[in-house]
Design an enzyme around this catalytic site. Structure first.
Site, PDB file in Angstrom:
ATOM      1  N   LYS A  38     -23.129 -44.289 -23.398  1.00 33.18           N
ATOM      2  CA  LYS A  38     -24.132 -43.381 -23.971  1.00 33.18           C
ATOM      3  C   LYS A  38     -23.996 -42.043 -23.262  1.00 33.18           C
ATOM      4  CE  LYS A  38     -27.435 -46.777 -25.716  1.00 33.18           C
ATOM      5  NZ  LYS A  38     -26.980 -46.708 -27.104  1.00 33.18           N
ATOM      6  N   PHE A  40     -26.875 -36.919 -26.119  1.00 38.64           N
ATOM      7  CA  PHE A  40     -27.500 -37.172 -27.441  1.00 38.64           C
ATOM      8  C   PHE A  40     -26.699 -38.073 -28.366  1.00 38.64           C
ATOM      9  CE2 PHE A  40     -24.710 -34.520 -29.941  1.00 38.64           C
ATOM     10  CZ  PHE A  40     -24.508 -33.322 -29.288  1.00 38.64           C
ATOM     11  N   GLY A  41     -25.844 -38.917 -27.833  1.00 36.41           N
ATOM     12  CA  GLY A  41     -25.184 -39.837 -28.763  1.00 36.41           C
ATOM     13  C   GLY A  41     -24.561 -40.996 -28.014  1.00 36.41           C
ATOM     14  N   VAL A  88     -21.322 -43.676 -27.770  1.00 32.91           N
ATOM     15  CA  VAL A  88     -19.891 -43.673 -28.088  1.00 32.91           C
ATOM     16  C   VAL A  88     -19.468 -45.113 -28.360  1.00 32.91           C
ATOM     17  CG1 VAL A  88     -17.579 -43.049 -27.293  1.00 32.91           C
ATOM     18  CG2 VAL A  88     -19.543 -41.654 -26.606  1.00 32.91           C
ATOM     19  N   ASP A 126     -20.172 -29.316 -17.941  1.00 28.94           N
ATOM     20  CA  ASP A 126     -20.510 -30.675 -17.501  1.00 28.94           C
ATOM     21  C   ASP A 126     -19.283 -31.373 -16.915  1.00 28.94           C
ATOM     22  OD1 ASP A 126     -22.178 -33.562 -19.086  1.00 28.94           O
ATOM     23  OD2 ASP A 126     -22.104 -32.821 -17.001  1.00 28.94           O
TER      24      ASP A 126
HETATM   25  C1  LIG Z   1     -16.280 -39.597 -28.944  1.00 29.47           C
HETATM   26  C2  LIG Z   1     -17.083 -39.054 -27.774  1.00 29.47           C
HETATM   27  C3  LIG Z   1     -16.365 -37.879 -27.166  1.00 29.47           C
HETATM   28  C4  LIG Z   1     -16.787 -36.586 -27.491  1.00 29.47           C
HETATM   29  C5  LIG Z   1     -16.094 -35.487 -26.976  1.00 29.47           C
HETATM   30  O1  LIG Z   1     -16.541 -34.214 -27.247  1.00 29.47           O
HETATM   31  C6  LIG Z   1     -14.978 -35.679 -26.157  1.00 29.47           C
HETATM   32  C7  LIG Z   1     -14.574 -36.978 -25.820  1.00 29.47           C
HETATM   33  C8  LIG Z   1     -15.271 -38.083 -26.318  1.00 29.47           C
HETATM   34  C9  LIG Z   1     -14.850 -39.433 -25.859  1.00 29.47           C
HETATM   35  C10 LIG Z   1     -15.730 -40.211 -25.090  1.00 29.47           C
HETATM   36  C11 LIG Z   1     -15.341 -41.471 -24.609  1.00 29.47           C
HETATM   37  C12 LIG Z   1     -14.049 -41.943 -24.914  1.00 29.47           C
HETATM   38  C13 LIG Z   1     -13.313 -43.118 -24.580  1.00 29.47           C
HETATM   39  C14 LIG Z   1     -13.773 -44.258 -23.746  1.00 29.47           C
HETATM   40  O2  LIG Z   1     -14.918 -44.299 -23.383  1.00 29.47           O
HETATM   41  N1  LIG Z   1     -12.831 -45.200 -23.424  1.00 29.47           N
HETATM   42  C15 LIG Z   1     -13.124 -46.347 -22.636  1.00 29.47           C
HETATM   43  C16 LIG Z   1     -12.146 -47.268 -22.421  1.00 29.47           C
HETATM   44  C17 LIG Z   1     -12.390 -48.408 -21.641  1.00 29.47           C
HETATM   45  C18 LIG Z   1     -13.619 -48.577 -21.077  1.00 29.47           C
HETATM   46  C19 LIG Z   1     -13.907 -49.793 -20.211  1.00 29.47           C
HETATM   47  N2  LIG Z   1     -14.577 -47.667 -21.278  1.00 29.47           N
HETATM   48  C20 LIG Z   1     -14.337 -46.574 -22.040  1.00 29.47           C
HETATM   49  N3  LIG Z   1     -12.090 -43.041 -25.135  1.00 29.47           N
HETATM   50  N4  LIG Z   1     -12.019 -41.877 -25.796  1.00 29.47           N
HETATM   51  C21 LIG Z   1     -13.170 -41.168 -25.696  1.00 29.47           C
HETATM   52  C22 LIG Z   1     -13.557 -39.910 -26.186  1.00 29.47           C
END
Ligand SMILES: CCc1cc(O)ccc1-c1ccc2c(C(=O)Nc3ccc(C)nc3)n[nH]c2c1
Length: 294
Positions: free
Chosen positions: A23, A26-27, A29, A142
């Site tokens: 999380k 505001f959203g 994932v 951030d």
């Molecule tokens: C779509 C939200 C976003 C918005 C933005 O502006 C830029 C990047 C992201 C984003 C945020 C998170 C991820 C992730 C991940 O969280 N991967 C993972 C893999 C394994 C584990 C355990 N946890 C986690 N992968 N690509 C991602 C892109």
């Protein structure tokens, strides 16, 4: 609402939910598979859906999509497209999926195998991603280890552009109107006291990320003075007073002497201001730069 290119639009009916990744601003994932053939051969993607329909949040989400879709850098998480729900009641941002998650989680799991050379490689990649962002006149606002994602054992990328702003051409900084949830521990003094954000305040946050990197993202290794991450206004005032008294984060205790820069742990950030390649200082310091450093 958005400039549509064919490859940018994902059809909701092929987006199969797998799990919640986290999380953020505001959203939430989600991990999804975009599987138009229905045979589980589609790509894994990270999807952020706008949770609330407060107008201000919709505007912020649209800005995030416009920002991330304009960025093309090996050290920034790649934008894949958007997905409109039926009736366009909501919009989802579709990004490349990075399998190792955030730098914090990676360090917790792989800390024993991460040597100084690898930490320097990660630092130089974050530095290059931020240099690119700066060249596009964006301020991330951030930058923190929690927003650095790990693509592989030798590649990290900057993520989460939910708070990113563009610096107006005739100005050197961006002033936000409401503080929101402020991660003050990563904020430069002027961001805490005047809500001013600039490339310099991003460089300050980069210095904090360096401290996180060389502390292996281990919060227990932070100095006692600013242990808690509580974002309370009193914490902000406490931190601001410490900084005004010239207190700075000391280089992490286990930081190797070769990396511990005598003048100030922020020298690496200084190199960034002067567009000096981290690798050149690493070589000059005879720190055996990892072969992967370009
Ligand atoms: C779509 C939200 C976003 C918005 C933005 O502006 C830029 C990047 C992201 C984003 C945020 C998170 C991820 C992730 C991940 O969280 N991967 C993972 C893999 C394994 C584990 C355990 N946890 C986690 N992968 N690509 C991602 C892109």
């Amino acid at each position: 609402m958005f400039k549509k290119q064919q490859q940018d639009v994902f059809e909701e009916r092929y987006l199969r939910f797998i799990s919640i990744l986290g999380k953020g601003n505001f959203g939430s994932v989600e991990l999804c598979r975009y599987d138009p053939w229905g045979d589980n051969t589609g790509d894994l993607v990270a999807v952020k859906e706008l949770q609330s329909n407060k107008q201000a949040t919709v505007t912020d989400f649209q800005r995030e999509i416009q920002t991330i879709s304009s960025l093309h850098c090996d050290y920034i998480v790649k934008y894949k497209g958007i997905c409109y729900s039926t009736g366009r009641l909501s919009t989802k941002l579709v990004m490349e999926y990075l399998p190792y998650g955030s730098l914090i989680g990676y360090m917790e799991k792989h800390r024993q195998n991460v040597c100084t050379r690898r930490l320097l490689l990660f630092a130089s990649q974050i530095c290059k991603g931020m240099e690119y962002l700066q060249s596009m006149r964006y301020v991330h606002r951030d930058l923190a280890a929690r927003n650095i994602l790990v693509a592989s054992d030798t590649l990290v990328k900057i993520a989460d552009f939910g708070l990113t702003k563009i610096i107006p051409v005739d100005k050197e900084y961006y002033r936000v109107t409401q503080p929101g949830e402020s991660p003050v521990f990563w904020y430069a003094p002027e961001s805490i006291s005047e809500l001013k954000f600039s490339h310099k305040s991003d460089i300050w946050s980069f210095g904090i990320v360096l401290h996180e990197l060389f502390s292996y993202c281990d919060i227990s290794r932070n100095p006692k003075r600013v242990r808690s991450y509580v974002q309370s206004p009193s914490m902000a005032i406490h931190l601001l007073n410490l900084l005004k008294d010239n207190w700075r984060l000391p280089a992490p205790s286990q930081c190797p002497p070769k990396v511990k820069i005598k003048t100030d742990f922020y020298l690496i950030a200084f190199l960034w201001i002067n567009q000096i390649e981290l690798s050149s200082i690493v070589q000059r310091k005879q720190v055996h730069a990892p072969r992967m450093l370009p």
